[in-house]
Design a protein around this motif. Structure first.
Motif, PDB file in Angstrom:
ATOM      1  N   LEU A   1       4.579 102.807  13.984  1.00 53.31           N
ATOM      2  CA  LEU A   1       3.279 103.498  14.682  1.00 53.31           C
ATOM      3  C   LEU A   1       3.772 105.049  14.623  1.00 53.31           C
ATOM      4  O   LEU A   1       5.023 105.272  14.887  1.00 53.31           O
TER       5      LEU A   1
ATOM      6  N   SER B   1      -7.693 105.155   9.709  1.00 51.20           N
ATOM      7  CA  SER B   1      -7.070 104.032  10.059  1.00 51.20           C
ATOM      8  C   SER B   1      -8.059 102.994  10.210  1.00 51.20           C
ATOM      9  O   SER B   1      -9.304 102.667   9.827  1.00 51.20           O
ATOM     10  N   THR B   2      -7.529 101.873  11.027  1.00 47.55           N
ATOM     11  CA  THR B   2      -8.224 100.762  11.104  1.00 47.55           C
ATOM     12  C   THR B   2      -8.253 100.338  12.480  1.00 47.55           C
ATOM     13  O   THR B   2      -7.509 100.721  13.294  1.00 47.55           O
TER      14      THR B   2
ATOM     15  N   LYS C   1      -3.163  98.038  18.166  1.00 41.84           N
ATOM     16  CA  LYS C   1      -1.551  98.126  18.070  1.00 41.84           C
ATOM     17  C   LYS C   1      -1.155  99.528  19.045  1.00 41.84           C
ATOM     18  O   LYS C   1      -0.193  99.309  19.825  1.00 41.84           O
TER      19      LYS C   1
ATOM     20  N   SER D   1     -11.124 104.366  13.644  1.00 36.99           N
ATOM     21  CA  SER D   1     -11.000 103.162  13.318  1.00 36.99           C
ATOM     22  C   SER D   1     -12.052 102.710  12.046  1.00 36.99           C
ATOM     23  O   SER D   1     -12.750 101.997  12.224  1.00 36.99           O
TER      24      SER D   1
ATOM     25  N   GLU E   1      -4.329 108.558   9.502  1.00 35.85           N
ATOM     26  CA  GLU E   1      -3.898 107.446   8.831  1.00 35.85           C
ATOM     27  C   GLU E   1      -2.532 106.996   9.516  1.00 35.85           C
ATOM     28  O   GLU E   1      -1.650 107.734   9.574  1.00 35.85           O
ATOM     29  N   HIS E   2      -2.446 105.572   9.714  1.00 28.80           N
ATOM     30  CA  HIS E   2      -1.307 105.044  10.216  1.00 28.80           C
ATOM     31  C   HIS E   2      -0.416 104.977   9.178  1.00 28.80           C
ATOM     32  O   HIS E   2      -0.514 104.979   7.770  1.00 28.80           O
TER      33      HIS E   2
ATOM     34  N   ASP F   1      -8.608  96.108   8.325  1.00 20.12           N
ATOM     35  CA  ASP F   1      -7.274  95.965   7.721  1.00 20.12           C
ATOM     36  C   ASP F   1      -7.713  95.345   6.240  1.00 20.12           C
ATOM     37  O   ASP F   1      -7.010  95.874   5.263  1.00 20.12           O
TER      38      ASP F   1
ATOM     39  N   GLN G   1      -7.713  97.394  13.780  1.00 19.74           N
ATOM     40  CA  GLN G   1      -6.511  96.561  14.106  1.00 19.74           C
ATOM     41  C   GLN G   1      -5.346  97.541  14.577  1.00 19.74           C
ATOM     42  O   GLN G   1      -4.567  97.095  15.294  1.00 19.74           O
ATOM     43  N   GLU G   2      -5.228  98.724  13.630  1.00 22.92           N
ATOM     44  CA  GLU G   2      -4.051  99.588  14.079  1.00 22.92           C
ATOM     45  C   GLU G   2      -4.393 100.396  15.397  1.00 22.92           C
ATOM     46  O   GLU G   2      -3.513 100.529  16.282  1.00 22.92           O
TER      47      GLU G   2
END
Length: 306
Positions: A187, A225-226, A232, A205, A181-182, A209, A228-229
Protein backbone atom coordinates in the motif's frame (compact mmCIF):
# COMPACT_ATOMS: atom_id res chain seq x y z
CA UNK A 1 -22.70 31.88 14.86
CA UNK A 2 -24.50 30.75 11.68
CA UNK A 3 -25.30 27.09 11.03
CA UNK A 4 -22.93 26.84 8.06
CA UNK A 5 -20.01 28.10 10.17
CA UNK A 6 -20.38 25.03 12.38
CA UNK A 7 -20.48 22.52 9.52
CA UNK A 8 -18.03 20.52 7.41
CA UNK A 9 -19.81 19.34 4.25
CA UNK A 10 -18.61 17.62 1.08
CA UNK A 11 -20.57 18.27 -2.14
CA UNK A 12 -19.89 16.28 -5.32
CA UNK A 13 -20.28 18.23 -8.58
CA UNK A 14 -18.29 15.95 -10.92
CA UNK A 15 -17.38 12.33 -10.25
CA UNK A 16 -16.19 10.93 -13.62
CA UNK A 17 -12.66 10.50 -14.90
CA UNK A 18 -10.93 10.89 -18.27
CA UNK A 19 -13.73 12.48 -20.31
CA UNK A 20 -17.26 13.80 -19.70
CA UNK A 21 -19.88 11.20 -20.53
CA UNK A 22 -23.41 12.68 -20.45
CA UNK A 23 -26.28 10.51 -21.60
CA UNK A 24 -29.17 8.31 -20.59
CA UNK A 25 -26.79 5.60 -19.34
CA UNK A 26 -25.06 7.89 -16.79
CA UNK A 27 -28.05 9.76 -15.34
CA UNK A 28 -27.92 8.33 -11.83
CA UNK A 29 -24.22 8.86 -11.16
CA UNK A 30 -23.56 11.78 -13.49
CA UNK A 31 -21.23 12.44 -16.39
CA UNK A 32 -19.16 15.45 -15.34
CA UNK A 33 -15.43 15.22 -14.61
CA UNK A 34 -13.95 15.84 -11.15
CA UNK A 35 -15.02 18.70 -8.94
CA UNK A 36 -15.66 18.41 -5.20
CA UNK A 37 -16.68 21.34 -3.03
CA UNK A 38 -16.13 21.38 0.71
CA UNK A 39 -17.66 23.99 2.98
CA UNK A 40 -15.60 24.01 6.13
CA UNK A 41 -16.55 26.34 8.95
CA UNK A 42 -18.04 28.83 6.50
CA UNK A 43 -15.05 28.71 4.11
CA UNK A 44 -15.39 27.26 0.61
CA UNK A 45 -12.72 24.85 -0.66
CA UNK A 46 -12.97 23.45 -4.21
CA UNK A 47 -10.98 20.44 -5.36
CA UNK A 48 -10.25 20.13 -9.09
CA UNK A 49 -11.76 22.01 -11.98
CA UNK A 50 -13.28 19.40 -14.26
CA UNK A 51 -16.58 20.02 -16.02
CA UNK A 52 -18.33 19.76 -12.67
CA UNK A 53 -16.81 23.18 -11.88
CA UNK A 54 -19.10 24.75 -14.48
CA UNK A 55 -22.16 23.35 -12.70
CA UNK A 56 -20.85 24.54 -9.34
CA UNK A 57 -20.18 27.98 -10.81
CA UNK A 58 -23.76 28.32 -12.03
CA UNK A 59 -25.03 27.48 -8.56
CA UNK A 60 -22.87 30.21 -7.03
CA UNK A 61 -24.08 33.06 -9.23
CA UNK A 62 -26.91 34.14 -6.88
CA UNK A 63 -24.38 34.40 -4.01
CA UNK A 64 -21.92 36.95 -5.47
CA UNK A 65 -19.47 38.14 -4.35
CA UNK A 66 -17.71 35.00 -3.17
CA UNK A 67 -14.26 33.98 -2.04
CA UNK A 68 -12.92 30.43 -2.28
CA UNK A 69 -9.80 28.30 -2.44
CA UNK A 70 -9.40 26.05 -5.50
CA UNK A 71 -6.99 23.11 -5.20
CA UNK A 72 -5.82 21.24 -8.30
CA UNK A 73 -4.50 17.70 -8.04
CA UNK A 74 -2.81 18.06 -11.45
CA UNK A 75 -3.52 19.52 -14.87
CA UNK A 76 -4.73 16.65 -17.02
CA UNK A 77 -7.69 17.90 -19.03
CA UNK A 78 -10.40 16.11 -17.09
CA UNK A 79 -9.34 18.01 -13.96
CA UNK A 80 -9.10 21.50 -15.41
CA UNK A 81 -11.35 21.64 -18.49
CA UNK A 82 -14.18 23.28 -16.53
CA UNK A 83 -12.11 26.26 -15.41
CA UNK A 84 -12.58 28.32 -18.63
CA UNK A 85 -16.35 27.90 -18.12
CA UNK A 86 -16.37 28.84 -14.43
CA UNK A 87 -18.72 31.84 -14.54
CA UNK A 88 -17.77 33.37 -11.15
CA UNK A 89 -14.19 33.69 -12.44
CA UNK A 90 -15.36 36.29 -14.95
CA UNK A 91 -17.10 38.49 -12.36
CA UNK A 92 -15.26 41.36 -10.71
CA UNK A 93 -15.31 41.31 -6.91
CA UNK A 94 -14.93 37.57 -6.55
CA UNK A 95 -11.68 36.23 -5.10
CA UNK A 96 -10.17 32.81 -5.81
CA UNK A 97 -6.99 31.49 -4.20
CA UNK A 98 -5.74 28.85 -6.65
CA UNK A 99 -3.35 26.15 -5.47
CA UNK A 100 -1.38 23.63 -7.51
CA UNK A 101 2.02 21.96 -7.60
CA UNK A 102 4.74 22.85 -10.09
CA UNK A 103 4.74 20.31 -12.94
CA UNK A 104 7.81 18.21 -13.87
CA UNK A 105 8.49 20.60 -16.77
CA UNK A 106 8.68 23.53 -14.32
CA UNK A 107 5.35 25.11 -15.24
CA UNK A 108 3.13 26.53 -12.51
CA UNK A 109 -0.60 25.97 -12.21
CA UNK A 110 -1.06 29.57 -13.38
CA UNK A 111 0.91 28.88 -16.56
CA UNK A 112 -1.04 25.70 -17.31
CA UNK A 113 -4.43 27.33 -16.77
CA UNK A 114 -3.24 30.18 -18.98
CA UNK A 115 -2.01 27.85 -21.73
CA UNK A 116 -5.29 25.95 -22.07
CA UNK A 117 -7.05 29.25 -22.81
CA UNK A 118 -4.68 30.35 -25.58
CA UNK A 119 -5.48 30.22 -29.30
CA UNK A 120 -6.21 27.91 -31.03
CA UNK A 121 -7.54 26.03 -28.01
CA UNK A 122 -9.88 28.68 -26.63
CA UNK A 123 -11.34 31.99 -27.89
CA UNK A 124 -10.47 34.24 -24.91
CA UNK A 125 -7.39 34.33 -22.63
CA UNK A 126 -7.20 33.78 -18.89
CA UNK A 127 -6.61 37.52 -18.44
CA UNK A 128 -10.23 38.26 -19.45
CA UNK A 129 -11.35 36.87 -16.12
CA UNK A 130 -12.27 39.83 -13.91
CA UNK A 131 -12.20 38.02 -10.56
CA UNK A 132 -9.09 38.36 -8.41
CA UNK A 133 -7.10 35.17 -9.12
CA UNK A 134 -4.43 34.63 -6.47
CA UNK A 135 -2.05 31.77 -7.38
CA UNK A 136 -0.04 29.63 -4.93
CA UNK A 137 2.55 26.95 -5.68
CA UNK A 138 1.99 23.87 -3.53
CA UNK A 139 5.01 21.86 -2.42
CA UNK A 140 3.87 18.25 -1.87
CA UNK A 141 4.43 17.34 1.76
CA UNK A 142 3.84 20.85 3.04
CA UNK A 143 0.60 21.81 4.77
CA UNK A 144 -1.55 24.83 3.96
CA UNK A 145 -3.26 26.73 6.76
CA UNK A 146 -6.45 28.66 6.04
CA UNK A 147 -7.42 30.18 9.37
CA UNK A 148 -8.19 27.13 11.55
CA UNK A 149 -8.33 24.69 8.60
CA UNK A 150 -5.25 22.61 7.86
CA UNK A 151 -4.88 21.15 4.36
CA UNK A 152 -2.20 18.45 4.24
CA UNK A 153 -0.63 17.36 0.96
CA UNK A 154 1.35 14.43 -0.41
CA UNK A 155 2.55 13.30 -3.86
CA UNK A 156 0.62 10.58 -5.68
CA UNK A 157 1.69 7.91 -8.17
CA UNK A 158 0.41 9.27 -11.48
CA UNK A 159 1.96 9.99 -14.91
CA UNK A 160 3.04 13.65 -14.90
CA UNK A 161 2.62 13.70 -11.11
CA UNK A 162 -0.40 14.53 -8.98
CA UNK A 163 -1.05 15.63 -5.43
CA UNK A 164 -3.45 14.35 -2.78
CA UNK A 165 -5.14 16.46 -0.10
CA UNK A 166 -6.40 15.93 3.44
CA UNK A 167 -8.61 18.56 5.06
CA UNK A 168 -8.58 18.79 8.87
CA UNK A 169 -10.96 20.95 10.88
CA UNK A 170 -11.97 20.70 14.54
CA UNK A 171 -11.17 17.00 14.70
CA UNK A 172 -12.98 16.06 11.48
CA UNK A 173 -11.06 14.97 8.38
CA UNK A 174 -11.77 14.31 4.70
CA UNK A 175 -9.15 13.01 2.24
CA UNK A 176 -9.30 13.68 -1.50
CA UNK A 177 -7.02 11.16 -3.22
CA UNK A 178 -7.63 10.79 -6.92
CA UNK A 179 -5.51 9.97 -9.96
CA UNK A 180 -3.18 7.64 -8.18
CA UNK A 181 -2.07 4.13 -9.10
CA UNK A 182 -1.55 1.50 -6.44
CA UNK A 183 1.61 -0.56 -6.14
CA UNK A 184 1.45 -4.32 -6.80
CA UNK A 185 3.20 -5.42 -3.61
CA UNK A 186 2.32 -2.81 -0.97
CA UNK A 187 0.00 0.00 0.00
CA UNK A 188 1.20 3.51 -0.84
CA UNK A 189 2.53 5.15 2.34
CA UNK A 190 1.55 8.62 1.12
CA UNK A 191 -2.02 7.46 0.50
CA UNK A 192 -2.21 5.78 3.90
CA UNK A 193 -0.89 8.88 5.61
CA UNK A 194 -3.47 11.16 3.98
CA UNK A 195 -6.27 8.67 4.65
CA UNK A 196 -5.39 7.88 8.28
CA UNK A 197 -8.52 7.70 10.46
CA UNK A 198 -10.38 9.92 7.98
CA UNK A 199 -14.11 10.41 8.36
CA UNK A 200 -14.40 10.47 4.56
CA UNK A 201 -11.94 9.07 2.03
CA UNK A 202 -12.55 9.98 -1.63
CA UNK A 203 -10.40 7.57 -3.61
CA UNK A 204 -9.57 6.96 -7.28
CA UNK A 205 -11.43 3.72 -8.11
CA UNK A 206 -11.48 3.99 -11.89
CA UNK A 207 -11.13 0.28 -12.63
CA UNK A 208 -11.97 -3.12 -11.28
CA UNK A 209 -9.13 -5.53 -10.54
CA UNK A 210 -10.14 -7.57 -13.60
CA UNK A 211 -9.92 -4.52 -15.85
CA UNK A 212 -6.63 -3.40 -14.37
CA UNK A 213 -5.01 -6.81 -14.89
CA UNK A 214 -6.80 -7.76 -18.13
CA UNK A 215 -4.33 -9.83 -20.24
CA UNK A 216 -5.47 -8.31 -23.55
CA UNK A 217 -6.09 -4.68 -22.47
CA UNK A 218 -4.33 -4.07 -19.14
CA UNK A 219 -4.54 -0.69 -17.44
CA UNK A 220 -1.23 -1.04 -15.63
CA UNK A 221 0.72 2.22 -15.90
CA UNK A 222 -2.33 4.36 -16.72
CA UNK A 223 -2.15 6.08 -13.35
CA UNK A 224 -5.39 4.87 -11.75
CA UNK A 225 -6.48 2.43 -9.08
CA UNK A 226 -9.35 0.00 -8.46
CA UNK A 227 -12.24 -0.18 -6.03
CA UNK A 228 -10.73 -3.30 -4.50
CA UNK A 229 -7.56 -1.36 -3.68
CA UNK A 230 -9.74 1.42 -2.27
CA UNK A 231 -11.22 -1.08 0.17
CA UNK A 232 -7.73 -2.22 1.20
CA UNK A 233 -6.69 1.38 1.89
CA UNK A 234 -9.89 2.16 3.80
CA UNK A 235 -9.44 -0.85 6.05
CA UNK A 236 -5.73 -0.27 6.65
CA UNK A 237 -6.23 3.46 7.37
CA UNK A 238 -9.26 2.96 9.63
CA UNK A 239 -11.51 5.09 7.41
CA UNK A 240 -15.17 5.56 8.37
CA UNK A 241 -16.72 6.29 4.95
CA UNK A 242 -15.09 5.30 1.65
CA UNK A 243 -16.31 7.12 -1.47
CA UNK A 244 -15.68 5.25 -4.74
CA UNK A 245 -14.69 8.07 -7.14
CA UNK A 246 -13.39 8.94 -10.64
CA UNK A 247 -15.70 6.54 -12.45
CA UNK A 248 -14.47 5.27 -15.81
CA UNK A 249 -16.48 6.74 -18.73
CA UNK A 250 -17.30 3.23 -19.97
CA UNK A 251 -19.01 2.31 -16.69
CA UNK A 252 -22.75 2.94 -16.99
CA UNK A 253 -25.21 3.23 -14.12
CA UNK A 254 -25.91 -0.50 -13.99
CA UNK A 255 -22.19 -1.31 -13.86
CA UNK A 256 -21.67 1.20 -11.03
CA UNK A 257 -24.65 -0.24 -9.17
CA UNK A 258 -22.91 -3.61 -9.16
CA UNK A 259 -19.60 -2.09 -8.05
CA UNK A 260 -21.39 -0.33 -5.20
CA UNK A 261 -23.02 -3.54 -4.03
CA UNK A 262 -19.74 -5.47 -4.11
CA UNK A 263 -17.78 -2.69 -2.41
CA UNK A 264 -20.35 -2.38 0.38
CA UNK A 265 -20.09 -6.13 1.01
CA UNK A 266 -16.30 -5.84 1.37
CA UNK A 267 -16.42 -2.60 3.36
CA UNK A 268 -19.76 -1.57 4.92
CA UNK A 269 -18.74 2.09 4.90
CA UNK A 270 -18.30 2.18 1.10
CA UNK A 271 -20.57 4.33 -1.06
CA UNK A 272 -20.52 5.41 -4.71
CA UNK A 273 -19.82 9.03 -5.64
CA UNK A 274 -22.82 10.62 -7.36
CA UNK A 275 -23.23 14.13 -8.72
CA UNK A 276 -25.23 16.19 -6.26
CA UNK A 277 -24.40 13.97 -3.29
CA UNK A 278 -23.66 15.87 -0.06
CA UNK A 279 -21.92 14.26 2.91
CA UNK A 280 -21.46 15.61 6.41
CA UNK A 281 -18.15 15.34 8.29
CA UNK A 282 -18.62 15.20 12.07
CA UNK A 283 -16.68 17.82 14.01
CA UNK A 284 -16.15 16.55 17.57
CA UNK A 285 -14.28 19.53 19.00
CA UNK A 286 -16.10 22.74 20.02
CA UNK A 287 -15.25 25.94 18.21
CA UNK A 288 -13.36 27.26 21.22
CA UNK A 289 -10.75 24.51 20.93
CA UNK A 290 -7.81 24.81 18.56
CA UNK A 291 -7.21 21.68 16.47
CA UNK A 292 -4.87 21.37 13.51
CA UNK A 293 -2.54 18.70 12.21
CA UNK A 294 0.68 19.44 10.36
CA UNK A 295 3.46 17.07 9.35
CA UNK A 296 5.75 19.53 7.58
CA UNK A 297 6.34 23.26 7.40
CA UNK A 298 3.45 25.16 5.93
CA UNK A 299 2.36 28.40 4.36
CA UNK A 300 -0.65 30.24 5.73
CA UNK A 301 -3.37 32.02 3.83
CA UNK A 302 -5.28 34.66 5.75
CA UNK A 303 -8.13 36.83 4.56
CA UNK A 304 -10.74 38.83 6.40
CA UNK A 305 -13.43 37.60 4.01
CA UNK A 306 -12.35 33.95 3.72
Amino acid sequence: MSRIENQFTVHFWGVRGSIPCPGSHTVRYGGNTPCVEMQVGGKRLIFDGGTGLHVLGQSLLPSMPIEANIFFTHSHWDHMQGFPFFSPGFIKGNIFHIHGAIAPDGSTIEQRLNDQMLHPNFPVPLQIMQANLDFHNVIPGQAIHIHDITVETAPLNHPGEAIGYRINWRGGAAAYITDTEHYPDRLDENVLWLARNADILIYDSTYTDDEYNCPTKPKIGWGHSTWQEAVKVAKAANVKTLVIFHHDPSHDDEFLDRVGQEAAQKFPGAIMAREGMVLQVPVPFPLSESFSVSKFSAYSLQSEQL
